[in-house]
Scaffold this active site. Sequence first.
Site, PDB file in Angstrom:
ATOM      1  N   LYS A 280       0.796  -1.140   0.035  1.00 31.46           N
ATOM      2  CA  LYS A 280       0.038  -0.188   0.162  1.00 31.46           C
ATOM      3  C   LYS A 280       0.837   1.214   0.053  1.00 31.46           C
ATOM      4  O   LYS A 280       0.598   2.184  -0.973  1.00 31.46           O
ATOM      5  CB  LYS A 280      -0.946  -0.023   1.169  1.00 31.46           C
ATOM      6  CG  LYS A 280      -1.901  -1.108   1.242  1.00 31.46           C
ATOM      7  CD  LYS A 280      -2.768  -1.131   2.400  1.00 31.46           C
ATOM      8  CE  LYS A 280      -2.328  -1.055   3.842  1.00 31.46           C
ATOM      9  NZ  LYS A 280      -1.486  -2.359   3.974  1.00 31.46           N
ATOM     10  N   THR A 281       1.925   1.406   1.020  1.00 39.07           N
ATOM     11  CA  THR A 281       2.657   2.602   0.872  1.00 39.07           C
ATOM     12  C   THR A 281       3.424   2.816  -0.361  1.00 39.07           C
ATOM     13  O   THR A 281       3.773   3.652  -0.777  1.00 39.07           O
ATOM     14  CB  THR A 281       3.582   2.336   2.244  1.00 39.07           C
ATOM     15  OG1 THR A 281       2.663   2.126   3.489  1.00 39.07           O
ATOM     16  CG2 THR A 281       4.503   3.431   2.504  1.00 39.07           C
TER      17      THR A 281
ATOM     18  N   ASP B  56      -1.963   8.014   3.507  1.00 40.89           N
ATOM     19  CA  ASP B  56      -1.551   6.640   3.947  1.00 40.89           C
ATOM     20  C   ASP B  56      -2.316   6.391   5.175  1.00 40.89           C
ATOM     21  O   ASP B  56      -2.443   7.154   6.113  1.00 40.89           O
ATOM     22  CB  ASP B  56      -0.204   6.493   4.112  1.00 40.89           C
ATOM     23  CG  ASP B  56       0.454   5.073   4.114  1.00 40.89           C
ATOM     24  OD1 ASP B  56      -0.672   4.208   4.003  1.00 40.89           O
ATOM     25  OD2 ASP B  56       1.381   4.878   4.283  1.00 40.89           O
ATOM     26  N   GLU B  57      -2.256   4.843   5.794  1.00 42.11           N
ATOM     27  CA  GLU B  57      -3.070   4.632   7.096  1.00 42.11           C
ATOM     28  C   GLU B  57      -4.210   5.177   7.323  1.00 42.11           C
ATOM     29  O   GLU B  57      -4.502   5.622   8.557  1.00 42.11           O
ATOM     30  CB  GLU B  57      -2.074   4.929   7.950  1.00 42.11           C
ATOM     31  CG  GLU B  57      -0.455   4.209   7.969  1.00 42.11           C
ATOM     32  CD  GLU B  57      -0.215   3.006   8.220  1.00 42.11           C
ATOM     33  OE1 GLU B  57      -1.568   2.162   8.820  1.00 42.11           O
ATOM     34  OE2 GLU B  57       0.679   2.389   8.382  1.00 42.11           O
TER      35      GLU B  57
ATOM     36  N   GLN C 233      -6.100  -3.023  10.632  1.00 36.12           N
ATOM     37  CA  GLN C 233      -4.973  -2.470  11.217  1.00 36.12           C
ATOM     38  C   GLN C 233      -5.302  -1.297  11.818  1.00 36.12           C
ATOM     39  O   GLN C 233      -4.423  -0.488  12.262  1.00 36.12           O
ATOM     40  CB  GLN C 233      -3.659  -2.081  10.296  1.00 36.12           C
ATOM     41  CG  GLN C 233      -2.959  -3.189   9.674  1.00 36.12           C
ATOM     42  CD  GLN C 233      -1.968  -3.243   8.922  1.00 36.12           C
ATOM     43  OE1 GLN C 233      -0.736  -2.581   9.422  1.00 36.12           O
ATOM     44  NE2 GLN C 233      -1.839  -3.428   7.589  1.00 36.12           N
TER      45      GLN C 233
ATOM     46  N   ARG D 233       4.480  -7.630  11.122  1.00 44.20           N
ATOM     47  CA  ARG D 233       5.661  -7.038  10.971  1.00 44.20           C
ATOM     48  C   ARG D 233       6.738  -7.837  10.576  1.00 44.20           C
ATOM     49  O   ARG D 233       7.757  -7.411  10.028  1.00 44.20           O
ATOM     50  CB  ARG D 233       6.302  -6.232  12.236  1.00 44.20           C
ATOM     51  CG  ARG D 233       4.923  -5.238  12.639  1.00 44.20           C
ATOM     52  CD  ARG D 233       4.619  -4.206  11.871  1.00 44.20           C
ATOM     53  NE  ARG D 233       3.338  -4.676  11.091  1.00 44.20           N
ATOM     54  CZ  ARG D 233       2.969  -4.098  10.039  1.00 44.20           C
ATOM     55  NH1 ARG D 233       3.863  -3.183   9.283  1.00 44.20           N
ATOM     56  NH2 ARG D 233       1.961  -4.704   9.449  1.00 44.20           N
TER      57      ARG D 233
HETATM   58  P1  ATP Z   1       1.398  -2.239   5.913  1.00 39.31           P
HETATM   59  O1  ATP Z   1       0.100  -2.780   5.783  1.00 39.31           O
HETATM   60  O2  ATP Z   1       2.262  -2.855   6.998  1.00 39.31           O
HETATM   61  O3  ATP Z   1       1.464  -0.567   6.143  1.00 39.31           O
HETATM   62  P2  ATP Z   1       1.822  -2.040   3.120  1.00 39.31           P
HETATM   63  O4  ATP Z   1       0.731  -2.586   2.612  1.00 39.31           O
HETATM   64  O5  ATP Z   1       1.872  -0.375   3.235  1.00 39.31           O
HETATM   65  O6  ATP Z   1       1.871  -2.632   4.457  1.00 39.31           O
HETATM   66  P3  ATP Z   1       4.353  -1.977   1.961  1.00 39.31           P
HETATM   67  O7  ATP Z   1       5.279  -1.452   3.224  1.00 39.31           O
HETATM   68  O8  ATP Z   1       4.402  -0.776   1.105  1.00 39.31           O
HETATM   69  O9  ATP Z   1       3.114  -2.466   2.140  1.00 39.31           O
HETATM   70  O10 ATP Z   1       5.327  -3.221   1.370  1.00 39.31           O
HETATM   71  C1  ATP Z   1       5.565  -4.143   2.232  1.00 39.31           C
HETATM   72  C2  ATP Z   1       6.949  -4.883   1.414  1.00 39.31           C
HETATM   73  O11 ATP Z   1       6.664  -5.508   0.145  1.00 39.31           O
HETATM   74  C3  ATP Z   1       7.948  -3.583   1.318  1.00 39.31           C
HETATM   75  O12 ATP Z   1       9.079  -4.338   1.559  1.00 39.31           O
HETATM   76  C4  ATP Z   1       7.957  -3.408  -0.116  1.00 39.31           C
HETATM   77  O13 ATP Z   1       9.022  -2.905  -0.658  1.00 39.31           O
HETATM   78  C5  ATP Z   1       7.456  -4.823  -0.725  1.00 39.31           C
HETATM   79  N1  ATP Z   1       6.701  -4.762  -1.876  1.00 39.31           N
HETATM   80  C6  ATP Z   1       5.568  -4.422  -2.190  1.00 39.31           C
HETATM   81  N2  ATP Z   1       5.330  -4.344  -3.533  1.00 39.31           N
HETATM   82  C7  ATP Z   1       5.947  -4.967  -4.139  1.00 39.31           C
HETATM   83  C8  ATP Z   1       6.185  -5.548  -5.577  1.00 39.31           C
HETATM   84  N3  ATP Z   1       5.243  -5.350  -6.369  1.00 39.31           N
HETATM   85  N4  ATP Z   1       7.420  -6.286  -5.748  1.00 39.31           N
HETATM   86  C9  ATP Z   1       8.263  -6.399  -4.817  1.00 39.31           C
HETATM   87  N5  ATP Z   1       8.165  -5.812  -3.610  1.00 39.31           N
HETATM   88  C10 ATP Z   1       7.055  -5.394  -2.915  1.00 39.31           C
HETATM   89 MG    MG Z   2       2.227   0.908   4.911  1.00 37.66          MG
END
Ligand code: ATP
Ligand code: MG
Length: 869
Positions: free
Chosen positions: A44-45, A245-246, A293, A650
């Site tokens: 997402k981020t 975000d969040e 979350q 995490r």
């Molecule tokens: P959270 O819910 O904990 O906030 P999130 O959904 O924001 O998580 P991110 O932190 O953006 O997720 O991504 C999680 C991990 O996966 C990070 O290390 C990110 O670099 C990796 N990642 C996300 N998308 C891809 C992708 N398409 N290819 C490779 N790595 C990815």
């Molecule tokens: Mg995130």
Amino acid sequence: MEQEPELIARTADELVGDLNKQQSEAVQYRGAALLIGAGAGSGKTRVLTRRIAWILSQFGAWPSQILAITFTNKAAAEMRERLTALIGPVAQRMWVSTFHSACVRILRRDGKALGLKSGFSIYDSADSERLVKIIATEFNVDVKRYTPRSILGRISDYKNQLIGWRVQLAAYAPDFKPGSRNYRISKFDNVEELYAIIYAEYEHRLAMANAVDFDDLIVRTVELLRDHPDVAEYYHHKFRYILVDEYQDTNHAQYVLVRELGGVDSSEAPQPTAVAAGRQGPAWITVVGDSDQSIYAFRGADIRNIQDFEQDFPDAKTILLEQNYRSTQTILDAANAVIAHNEGRKPKKLWTAVGKGEPIVGYAADNAQQEAVWVASEIARLHAEEGIAYSDMAIMYRANAQSRSLEEALINAGLPYQLIGGTKFYERREVKDALAYLQAILNPADDVNLRRILNVPKRGLGARAEAIVLEYARERGSSFFDALMHMEQIEGMPTRTAKGLAAFRDLMASLSAFARANINKPSEIVAEVLSKSGLLEELQKSVDPQDQSRVENLSQLQSTAAEYEQKTPDATLGGFLETTALVADSDQLPDENEDSGKVTMMTLHTAKGLEYPVVFLTGLEQGTFPHSRSLEDTSELAEERRLAYVGITRAKRRLYVTRAAVRAQWGQANDMLPSQFLDEIPDELIDWKRREAGSERMRAGWGGDDEFGGWEEDDFLSGPVFGGGSYGSGSSYGSGRSGSASGGWGSAAPRSGSSSRGSSYGSGSGYGSSSRYGSYGRHGSGSASSSNRSGKVSTRHVSPKSAPASALHKDNGLNIADFAVGDHITHDQYGLGKVVEVQDKGRNSVITVDFGTDGVKRLMLRVAPIEKL
Ligand code: ATP
Ligand code: MG
């Protein structure tokens, strides 16, 4: 229009080439409202960051047209960093910040319209509490019964809901006029009346002090946008894209802020601009979040903001991301299984291409000390045997208080660590004193800060001197500062006081003059304040070793100011104070690419959004995590479960879950049941290094033999109900498992932490827990506990009725229902006391008692050595 440095435009392939289909669609989506809803670690981020780059590169927007909101300053810095890598240094100047920082920026620019003068103060919660206490005391409110913190909590709730003080006053205390002198609340009909009056007066004093509190940053910005169309119009034109975000942790006020900033409800249509993709009308809003979350309900976060997004924003589009890139399938299965116990949520299935990975490792310790020692040993082992960097490991816990035993164990084992949270730097007394000087210089109307330093360091201006000035200020209806400036007119002032006050006034005047002359050099202003005020000298003269570290903290403050100065082209004293006001726990974390070489310790709340290859989730016990407050409340329990979901997700590669059978709380050692969250993780995912604590096994008739692992299910079911066995024989934990690494720390570690603590328990006390298994069953996991490991013992003891009462309770037999506020009791240690609060939490019921000079204490009723009078 603003002149921007050059932007590096990126091709589509550069921005979405390495994303999956849904991620790529989300990055490119054209439309006024987009929700990217997804489970943890699904990118997402990452998508949000890419979308910003996409909007700039492909929609042709200017950096100044984007407002990106993150949950912490650190997350903002990280996002800016990534954007810089994508689009160049222009990203450094973009509005990528928390809600609070963005609002400070807006209020600094346009707060005049609300009557805020430049240099307004931002009160942190300690300042706000101080102000509430001042007011409550003046109004004759019993601050032991109604603590400033609880009153402030209520005020904060109102603000998060955008409920203004006028509304509350009209409803509950229409006769009260804020600023009235000599008002006394001796009796009130309704506690709402008390809150309404203090809320109104609090707002009045903030306005007089030219100050805002944290919640006000949002609330007053909303007010600004709602009541001042010209200002609103400016921001509607400015921000064409708002990204949050969040989003699941936004509160109502923040939700409204987004709408107001984006002009979602505004009829005025911004001029179309060619560069803004030819769009007009409201800003395009993208929000990103995971309703599973949402963990900030206690700060007013409203999960409905994300749940109702599609109804709230016209033509909203939702894109779901399901592939997780962070964790192994085992970790995800555990997270999915736990969160599935929450009701009323949309089920979602996270999957990963990473593979199954290693099993989750479980460990049941005899007590918190032993748990900590085991965690430390495992960290040492992972580092020594598997070459895992310390900085790739994190220990998480529900409450800051749990960090102590963990810290001790890490120190004893000689492991490097960093603790995030606890008393923050800017909350330290000496640092706050110094900041109070700076704040009072910048904003003399700030009574709270000015009064704080009147006699710091001690200069003979005690409570009486303060009261004299205060009284005069009241008479004049002016600020404390103003009264001080006219102190010559105060009649009958003792000469010594007059001299002292005059000296203080001269000091402040000279500091102020210095600050005006050096407004762009905050570090020099800090230095001047430290030396001229006498703050530094007082500490330097002291022989108390604590004061030496205070001196270091002050020197650190000066260095921080110097650092700020170096990296901020248009540095000012006000700007520096802002950076100190908005610091959060997570800001203490090192940068992403920086190898700190240290194990990180933090609360689960602080861990949001972060990831580590190895995560230790500790204290998985009923009453610790889930927190005792949540045990009887379904919605609070659901929030705790979301916190567990955050914690589990995490971990990238390895997850540890640990618990202690005994934990000290409020000075009492308590038997702790395994957390129901442990039961909710499918058994086959966990490899238990130690399934039951020694004491639990003895209770179950398995004393003596400390072999762990490999027990058959039947072993548990066939043992005698109340076995013997001596305490402490279960202490040879970890032997042979920790390998060579355990030698290094093992000698320093208490090998039988349980024996000392256990002794205070007495041999029979363990049985007490069997009744707790009974209450455990009530929390919805009864069925689960009868079918897996932590329920093994409980299945035999599960019904309190079937066991002799004497075995069930090592209690004093007191019943919470027999206590009421106002009752008198005696306590073996503290003597006579008066009950000021009773909290019925079943076996964990707590009463709060005022012991006069011994203070107010929270006591767990069933073990408190008290007698009712
Ligand atoms: P959270 O819910 O904990 O906030 P999130 O959904 O924001 O998580 P991110 O932190 O953006 O997720 O991504 C999680 C991990 O996966 C990070 O290390 C990110 O670099 C990796 N990642 C996300 N998308 C891809 C992708 N398409 N290819 C490779 N790595 C990815
Ligand atoms: Mg995130």
